[in-house]
Design an enzyme around this catalytic site. Structure first.
Site, PDB file in Angstrom:
ATOM      1  N   THR A 166     -24.477 -26.649 -63.735  1.00 35.96           N
ATOM      2  CA  THR A 166     -24.926 -27.489 -64.842  1.00 35.96           C
ATOM      3  C   THR A 166     -24.584 -28.948 -64.581  1.00 35.96           C
ATOM      4  O   THR A 166     -23.512 -29.259 -64.072  1.00 35.96           O
ATOM      5  CB  THR A 166     -24.278 -27.020 -66.156  1.00 35.96           C
ATOM      6  OG1 THR A 166     -24.637 -25.655 -66.402  1.00 35.96           O
ATOM      7  CG2 THR A 166     -24.739 -27.861 -67.337  1.00 35.96           C
ATOM      8  N   GLY A 352     -31.678 -15.992 -93.909  1.00 40.33           N
ATOM      9  CA  GLY A 352     -32.885 -15.182 -93.959  1.00 40.33           C
ATOM     10  C   GLY A 352     -33.946 -15.691 -93.006  1.00 40.33           C
ATOM     11  O   GLY A 352     -33.656 -16.137 -91.889  1.00 40.33           O
ATOM     12  N   GLU A 376     -17.127 -18.841 -68.118  1.00 41.91           N
ATOM     13  CA  GLU A 376     -15.657 -18.955 -68.008  1.00 41.91           C
ATOM     14  C   GLU A 376     -14.986 -17.584 -68.000  1.00 41.91           C
ATOM     15  O   GLU A 376     -13.867 -17.424 -68.459  1.00 41.91           O
ATOM     16  CB  GLU A 376     -15.085 -19.817 -69.145  1.00 41.91           C
ATOM     17  CG  GLU A 376     -15.594 -21.236 -69.199  1.00 41.91           C
ATOM     18  CD  GLU A 376     -15.214 -22.055 -67.977  1.00 41.91           C
ATOM     19  OE1 GLU A 376     -14.422 -21.573 -67.158  1.00 41.91           O
ATOM     20  OE2 GLU A 376     -15.725 -23.188 -67.861  1.00 41.91           O
TER      21      GLU A 376
END
Length: 397
Positions: A166, A352, A376
């Site tokens: 990342t 909902g 991790e």
């Protein structure tokens, strides 16, 4: 007689300085991070650079960096305190602060003077790193890493594949865990080295190519699969050649506390949104917060969030005081991640049909919470650590 002082939650941990830091981080997260997350996450947009710059100004990238290097010189407690607040708004922002705090001990520099200057920039968010360990066939089993680095005089030459890196595009440098020894008599975990690649922002190093992995969450920054084709980099040497396994493992307690903080932030965001919705949403001529089913859900959710937070505070306190807490760090990572998925799911249920749209942040918290059970060290890995500590290693035939 003097009046007794007001008792605050976690008074033994929460000093005035920590309360001020928490309030500052919370204010920043709600006023600046949350609007950006609500706007950009549905379109899978990146964290804006001006937001990163602002975080640098506030010192978030240098919480753990010693004052002599331009950081705040604080501890894991303050680091996780800030991470929880940022993650309440957008987990990716709660994560990106690690690109400074957890990288300053190993950066590409030839001299101590160069290293000092780069660490000072790192504390300001102006020199950030990316970490590349996983591979298509190596995840929890770090000893299976196959990406090779060969020494050629004063350079490393790297060949192989990496996965789940990342921030590889926007970072200023990358730490790449490679196999530098193939000694058949050595343990499988030996012979791994962190190879450092410095690079321009927005580019990969020469000899490295990659493509973005399509993720269901954790938006705000991209995660890459990388291919190294005899990529060369100077052999920056801080005496860690062959010792990357132990170096990575030694940092796992802090990394797992950080993941717990992110999980708690996600869960708290979902809880707060669910409470607000329950008070506003009316059915059968009354707010749904009047119904026992909703009230009990919220009571259980709030209890789980607080239980995880208190365990995280304890683990951070142990780390900051130099105590070994591998078991407890595994416990808080395991419990907080599992809790976050439950709480965010319950929050979505309270909203909902509205919760199942990208019009509300709860679906983002739900998607991101699912990842905390994986990275991790997965929940199963944490359970193995806990069980091995309590029961000893499994017997073998």
């Amino acid at each position: 007689m003097m009046d007794k002082p007001e008792i605050r939650p976690s008074e033994g941990y929460m000093t005035e300085e920590r309360l001020m830091m928490q309030e500052m981080a919370r204010d920043f997260a709600m006023k600046e991070v949350l609007p950006a997350a609500n706007r950009l996450d549905p379109e899978k947009g990146d964290i804006p650079q001006d937001l990163i710059d602002r975080m640098g100004e506030l010192g978030f990238f240098g919480i753990l960096i010693p004052e002599r290097f331009g950081g705040l010189g604080l501890g894991m407690f303050e680091y996780c305190l800030v991470a929880e607040e940022l993650s309440r708004a957008w987990m990716s922002v709660g994560s990106i602060i690690a690109r400074g705090n957890m990288f300053y001990k190993s950066i590409p520099a030839r001299t101590d003077e160069e290293k000092l200057e780069k660490i000072k920039l790192m504390a300001q968010g102006k020199y950030l790193g990316a970490f590349s360990m996983s591979e298509p066939n190596a995840g929890s089993d770090m000893a299976s890493i196959g990406c090779r680095a060969v020494r050629d005089e004063d350079e490393w030459v790297v060949t192989g594949s990496k996965y789940w890196c990342t921030f590889a595009d926007r970072a200023d440098f990358m730490q790449v865990i490679c196999r530098t020894s193939a000694d058949p008599d050595a343990p499988r975990w030996a012979g791994l080295t962190a190879i450092l690649f410095e690079k321009p922002r927005g580019e990969f190093p020469q000899g490295v190519s990659g493509h973005s992995i399509p993720k269901i969450g954790y938006h705000g920054w991209k995660t890459y699969e990388l291919a190294f084709d005899e990529a060369r980099t100077p052999a920056y040497d801080y005496g860690t050649t062959g010792g990357a396994f132990k170096a990575v493992v030694s940092g796992l307690e802090g990394a797992r506390a950080h993941t717990a903080a992110r999980s708690i932030g996600l869960a708290r965001g979902a809880l707060e949104d669910a409470i607000a919705h329950a008070k506003q949403r009316e059915q059968f001529d009354r707010p749904i917060s009047d119904f026992q089913a909703i009230r009990f859900k919220i009571a259980s959710m709030a209890t789980e969030v607080e239980a995880a937070r208190q365990l995280m505070y304890f683990v951070c306190h142990q780390i900051d005081n130099g105590h070994n807490c591998a078991k407890e760090a595994a416990m808080v990572k395991f419990y907080a991640a599992e809790m976050a998925e439950r709480v965010t799911s319950e929050a979505l249920q309270i909203l909902g049909g509205a919760g199942y749209t990208t019009l509300h942040a709860v679906e983002r918290h739900w998607r991101d919470a699912r990842l905390t059970k994986i990275f991790e060290g997965s929940s199963e890995i944490q359970q193995r650590i806990i069980a091995d500590t309590l029961l000893g290693k499994p017997t073998r035939d």
